[in-house]
Design an enzyme around this catalytic site. Structure first.
Site, PDB file in Angstrom:
ATOM      1  N   GLN A  34       0.851  -1.196   0.000  1.00  0.00           N
ATOM      2  CA  GLN A  34       0.000   0.000   0.000  1.00  0.00           C
ATOM      3  C   GLN A  34       0.883   1.241   0.000  1.00  0.00           C
ATOM      4  O   GLN A  34       0.556   2.254  -0.570  1.00  0.00           O
ATOM      5  CB  GLN A  34      -0.915  -0.006   1.217  1.00  0.00           C
ATOM      6  CG  GLN A  34      -2.277  -0.604   0.899  1.00  0.00           C
ATOM      7  CD  GLN A  34      -3.153  -0.703   2.131  1.00  0.00           C
ATOM      8  OE1 GLN A  34      -2.965   0.022   3.106  1.00  0.00           O
ATOM      9  NE2 GLN A  34      -4.097  -1.622   2.079  1.00  0.00           N
ATOM     10  N   LYS A  35       2.001   1.131   0.718  1.00  0.00           N
ATOM     11  CA  LYS A  35       2.931   2.262   0.757  1.00  0.00           C
ATOM     12  C   LYS A  35       4.359   1.858   0.415  1.00  0.00           C
ATOM     13  O   LYS A  35       5.199   2.711   0.169  1.00  0.00           O
ATOM     14  CB  LYS A  35       2.893   2.910   2.150  1.00  0.00           C
ATOM     15  CG  LYS A  35       1.668   3.777   2.346  1.00  0.00           C
ATOM     16  CD  LYS A  35       1.468   4.143   3.794  1.00  0.00           C
ATOM     17  CE  LYS A  35       1.124   2.919   4.606  1.00  0.00           C
ATOM     18  NZ  LYS A  35       0.942   3.153   6.009  1.00  0.00           N
ATOM     19  N   PHE A  72       6.863  -3.483  11.172  1.00  0.00           N
ATOM     20  CA  PHE A  72       6.745  -2.073  10.760  1.00  0.00           C
ATOM     21  C   PHE A  72       5.421  -1.809  10.042  1.00  0.00           C
ATOM     22  O   PHE A  72       5.197  -0.682   9.590  1.00  0.00           O
ATOM     23  CB  PHE A  72       7.854  -1.707   9.758  1.00  0.00           C
ATOM     24  CG  PHE A  72       9.242  -1.855  10.295  1.00  0.00           C
ATOM     25  CD1 PHE A  72       9.828  -0.833  11.018  1.00  0.00           C
ATOM     26  CD2 PHE A  72       9.972  -3.013  10.070  1.00  0.00           C
ATOM     27  CE1 PHE A  72      11.114  -0.959  11.519  1.00  0.00           C
ATOM     28  CE2 PHE A  72      11.263  -3.154  10.560  1.00  0.00           C
ATOM     29  CZ  PHE A  72      11.827  -2.128  11.292  1.00  0.00           C
ATOM     30  N   ALA A  74       2.220  -0.627   9.371  1.00  0.00           N
ATOM     31  CA  ALA A  74       1.270   0.252  10.066  1.00  0.00           C
ATOM     32  C   ALA A  74       1.028   1.508   9.255  1.00  0.00           C
ATOM     33  O   ALA A  74       1.814   1.863   8.376  1.00  0.00           O
ATOM     34  CB  ALA A  74       1.834   0.638  11.433  1.00  0.00           C
ATOM     35  N   SER A  76       0.925   5.617   9.578  1.00  0.00           N
ATOM     36  CA  SER A  76       1.711   6.447  10.500  1.00  0.00           C
ATOM     37  C   SER A  76       1.554   7.953  10.287  1.00  0.00           C
ATOM     38  O   SER A  76       2.457   8.716  10.604  1.00  0.00           O
ATOM     39  CB  SER A  76       3.184   6.057  10.396  1.00  0.00           C
ATOM     40  OG  SER A  76       3.622   6.284   9.078  1.00  0.00           O
ATOM     41  N   TYR A 140      -2.975   7.904  16.238  1.00  0.00           N
ATOM     42  CA  TYR A 140      -1.783   7.159  15.821  1.00  0.00           C
ATOM     43  C   TYR A 140      -0.974   6.729  17.055  1.00  0.00           C
ATOM     44  O   TYR A 140      -0.664   5.548  17.235  1.00  0.00           O
ATOM     45  CB  TYR A 140      -0.923   8.014  14.877  1.00  0.00           C
ATOM     46  CG  TYR A 140       0.449   7.444  14.647  1.00  0.00           C
ATOM     47  CD1 TYR A 140       0.607   6.212  14.021  1.00  0.00           C
ATOM     48  CD2 TYR A 140       1.592   8.126  15.069  1.00  0.00           C
ATOM     49  CE1 TYR A 140       1.869   5.673  13.835  1.00  0.00           C
ATOM     50  CE2 TYR A 140       2.854   7.597  14.880  1.00  0.00           C
ATOM     51  CZ  TYR A 140       2.989   6.361  14.267  1.00  0.00           C
ATOM     52  OH  TYR A 140       4.239   5.836  14.096  1.00  0.00           O
ATOM     53  N   HIS A 188       6.648  14.756   5.746  1.00  0.00           N
ATOM     54  CA  HIS A 188       7.785  14.949   6.645  1.00  0.00           C
ATOM     55  C   HIS A 188       8.662  16.118   6.229  1.00  0.00           C
ATOM     56  O   HIS A 188       8.828  16.389   5.040  1.00  0.00           O
ATOM     57  CB  HIS A 188       8.606  13.663   6.729  1.00  0.00           C
ATOM     58  CG  HIS A 188       7.842  12.557   7.381  1.00  0.00           C
ATOM     59  ND1 HIS A 188       7.261  11.543   6.677  1.00  0.00           N
ATOM     60  CD2 HIS A 188       7.535  12.337   8.675  1.00  0.00           C
ATOM     61  CE1 HIS A 188       6.628  10.744   7.499  1.00  0.00           C
ATOM     62  NE2 HIS A 188       6.775  11.201   8.734  1.00  0.00           N
ATOM     63  N   ARG A 281       0.674  23.760  13.064  1.00  0.00           N
ATOM     64  CA  ARG A 281      -0.046  22.544  12.674  1.00  0.00           C
ATOM     65  C   ARG A 281      -0.657  21.960  13.949  1.00  0.00           C
ATOM     66  O   ARG A 281       0.047  21.831  14.964  1.00  0.00           O
ATOM     67  CB  ARG A 281       0.950  21.559  12.044  1.00  0.00           C
ATOM     68  CG  ARG A 281       0.320  20.342  11.430  1.00  0.00           C
ATOM     69  CD  ARG A 281       1.349  19.516  10.673  1.00  0.00           C
ATOM     70  NE  ARG A 281       2.326  18.898  11.564  1.00  0.00           N
ATOM     71  CZ  ARG A 281       3.296  18.089  11.158  1.00  0.00           C
ATOM     72  NH1 ARG A 281       3.440  17.814   9.879  1.00  0.00           N
ATOM     73  NH2 ARG A 281       4.148  17.566  12.015  1.00  0.00           N
ATOM     74  N   GLY A 283      -1.750  19.879  16.965  1.00  0.00           N
ATOM     75  CA  GLY A 283      -1.228  18.691  17.661  1.00  0.00           C
ATOM     76  C   GLY A 283       0.283  18.596  17.731  1.00  0.00           C
ATOM     77  O   GLY A 283       0.810  17.586  18.210  1.00  0.00           O
TER      78      GLY A 283
HETATM   79  N1  UFG Z   1       7.010  20.932   9.698  1.00  0.00           N
HETATM   80  C1  UFG Z   1       6.959  22.176   9.101  1.00  0.00           C
HETATM   81  N2  UFG Z   1       6.603  22.239   7.779  1.00  0.00           N
HETATM   82  C2  UFG Z   1       6.288  21.135   7.043  1.00  0.00           C
HETATM   83  C3  UFG Z   1       6.362  19.851   7.671  1.00  0.00           C
HETATM   84  C4  UFG Z   1       6.725  19.807   9.008  1.00  0.00           C
HETATM   85  O1  UFG Z   1       7.219  23.207   9.720  1.00  0.00           O
HETATM   86  O2  UFG Z   1       5.941  21.277   5.877  1.00  0.00           O
HETATM   87  C5  UFG Z   1       7.436  20.858  11.111  1.00  0.00           C
HETATM   88  C6  UFG Z   1       6.406  20.193  11.995  1.00  0.00           C
HETATM   89  O3  UFG Z   1       5.469  21.148  12.449  1.00  0.00           O
HETATM   90  C7  UFG Z   1       7.287  19.622  13.094  1.00  0.00           C
HETATM   91  C8  UFG Z   1       8.606  19.294  12.394  1.00  0.00           C
HETATM   92  O4  UFG Z   1       8.588  20.046  11.187  1.00  0.00           O
HETATM   93  O5  UFG Z   1       7.524  20.592  14.069  1.00  0.00           O
HETATM   94  C9  UFG Z   1       8.756  17.837  12.053  1.00  0.00           C
HETATM   95  O6  UFG Z   1       7.576  17.421  11.381  1.00  0.00           O
HETATM   96  P1  UFG Z   1       7.423  15.990  10.684  1.00  0.00           P
HETATM   97  O7  UFG Z   1       6.057  15.965  10.064  1.00  0.00           O
HETATM   98  O8  UFG Z   1       8.606  15.735   9.815  1.00  0.00           O
HETATM   99  O9  UFG Z   1       7.525  14.982  11.902  1.00  0.00           O
HETATM  100  P2  UFG Z   1       6.640  14.906  13.240  1.00  0.00           P
HETATM  101  O10 UFG Z   1       7.505  15.405  14.339  1.00  0.00           O
HETATM  102  O11 UFG Z   1       5.327  15.537  13.098  1.00  0.00           O
HETATM  103  O12 UFG Z   1       6.321  13.358  13.273  1.00  0.00           O
HETATM  104  C10 UFG Z   1       7.237  12.375  13.630  1.00  0.00           C
HETATM  105  C11 UFG Z   1       6.881  11.077  12.918  1.00  0.00           C
HETATM  106  C12 UFG Z   1       5.522  10.594  13.364  1.00  0.00           C
HETATM  107  C13 UFG Z   1       5.509  10.479  14.859  1.00  0.00           C
HETATM  108  C14 UFG Z   1       5.928  11.775  15.492  1.00  0.00           C
HETATM  109  C15 UFG Z   1       6.066  11.591  16.963  1.00  0.00           C
HETATM  110  O13 UFG Z   1       6.875  11.264  11.536  1.00  0.00           O
HETATM  111  O14 UFG Z   1       5.259   9.317  12.796  1.00  0.00           O
HETATM  112  O15 UFG Z   1       7.196  12.189  15.000  1.00  0.00           O
HETATM  113  O16 UFG Z   1       5.839  12.790  17.596  1.00  0.00           O
HETATM  114  F1  UFG Z   1       4.268  10.190  15.291  1.00  0.00           F
END
Ligand code: UFG
Length: 328
Positions: A34-35, A72, A74, A76, A140, A188, A281, A283
């Site tokens: 799927q991914k 792995f 899942a 996410s 999640y 990400h 964003r 949460g």
């Molecule tokens: N961010 C931006 N701009 C973007 C994308 C992300 O500023 O376009 C920021 C987010 O707000 C965050 C940081 O960059 O502060 C990292 O964001 P990511 O989306 O890369 O990663 P997350 O910290 O949100 O998520 C990661 C994992 C998740 C896990 C989480 C645990 O990808 O699977 O950590 O807190 F659940």
């Protein structure tokens, strides 16, 4: 005896398969694609199917002697989990329950489980210890925490020993340049910054600059995907030596702000990257930094790629040679 990697064609799973092969292990992969990406698989015996499908699990466990499972498989995406929690409980919880049933029935005694920093929610301390409170702020994280609890009870009832690894921000790519990170949709930070560098998107939006951090942007603990893979192998060895089940954080214990990540990426790529401040964003905790002391002491884990620059360099090496990701 073989190691079954569920979700082995995904980002972290494919680096795990590479690590196992490099260490002479016999690898079986189960992925529903799927991914996952077929080109992310550098070897192993492949079965295409879903861990919720008992028929494919019976085939895998009957045709191979599975000593241990590394799971792995899942969903996410934090945001998606808030909109569609039942998808997450069905796939992440239901999937691992189905896998544990097969493990129980075929006598497989070890599982290394892919958990997450999202089990903590808003942290009460920095750096975060495994003993800190777990209060997920999204489905999640809740789904992964639920599986950790199911693992505890499965250990008590069926003697299935587990290691749950709570990753912080997985990043980077294998130094061989053959495998890397390719999600669709991409959410990400680092791959999105590369897209801005390659002009596949106009700019990177920085989600919020009014957090209580030195530059106002969120701070995260980035950990190299190959270091995550090596921790899984160490966890497996620890289980094989007869140790008890355990939970470990995996991070570098150092935090970088979003602005710092953008800046280091500009330096590594040498390209102009436009950035703009946007709304927060929903949460996103302000700061997530791991204490990985427990993994360092008990697993003897020593991350090799522990500078942000190296992590981004390896990711860039893959991205720059695979501008459209895998197989396109
Ligand atoms: N961010 C931006 N701009 C973007 C994308 C992300 O500023 O376009 C920021 C987010 O707000 C965050 C940081 O960059 O502060 C990292 O964001 P990511 O989306 O890369 O990663 P997350 O910290 O949100 O998520 C990661 C994992 C998740 C896990 C989480 C645990 O990808 O699977 O950590 O807190 F659940």
């Amino acid at each position: 005896m073989s190691i079954l990697v569920c979700g082995g064609a995904g980002y972290i799973g494919s680096h795990m398969v590479a690590e196992l092969l490099e260490n002479g292990e016999d690898v079986v992969v189960l992925d529903n694609f799927q991914k996952g990406h077929i080109d992310a698989l550098l070897g192993g015996k492949l079965y295409v199917g879903d861990i919720r499908d008992r028929k494919i699990l019976d085939k895998v466990f009957k045709e191979n002697k599975i000593e241990a499972v590394i799971d792995f498989a899942a969903d996410s995406l934090v945001g998606e989990s808030v909109d569609n929690p039942l998808k997450y409980f069905e796939n992440n919880v239901g999937g691992t329950v189905s896998l544990l049933q097969a493990m129980r029935d075929y006598g497989t005694k070890y599982i290394v489980f892919s958990s997450t920093a999202a089990t903590y929610g808003e942290p009460e301390n920095t750096p975060i210890l495994e003993s800190d409170k777990t209060f997920p702020t999204n489905p999640y994280g809740e789904s992964k925490l639920t599986v950790e609890k199911i693992l505890k009870w499965s250990d008590k009832a069926y003697g299935i020993k587990y290691t749950a690894l709570r990753y912080f921000n997985a990043a980077g790519a294998h130094i061989n340049g053959k495998i890397g990170e390719d999600h669709n949709p991409e959410t990400h930070l680092i791959p999105l910054i590369f897209q801005a560098a390659l002009k596949k998107r106009e700019k990177i939006y920085i989600f919020g600059d009014d957090y209580k951090t030195p530059d106002g942007t969120c701070i995260r603990d980035y950990v190299h995907v190959s270091d995550l893979a090596s921790a899984h192998l160490l966890a497996l060895k620890r289980l094989r030596s007869g140790n008890e089940s355990a939970i470990y954080n995996l991070g570098n214990g150092k935090g970088f702000s979003v602005k710092e990540v953008v800046e280091v990426t500009r330096k590594v790529t040498g390209l102009n990257i436009e950035a703009e401040i946007a709304e927060r964003r929903a949460g996103d905790p302000a700061i997530l930094i791991a204490s990985s002391e427990k993994a360092i002491e008990e697993l003897n884990w020593h991350p090799k790629f522990n500078s942000l620059e190296t992590i981004i360099e390896t990711a860039w090496k893959w991205q720059n040679s695979h501008r459209d990701g895998y197989g396109r």
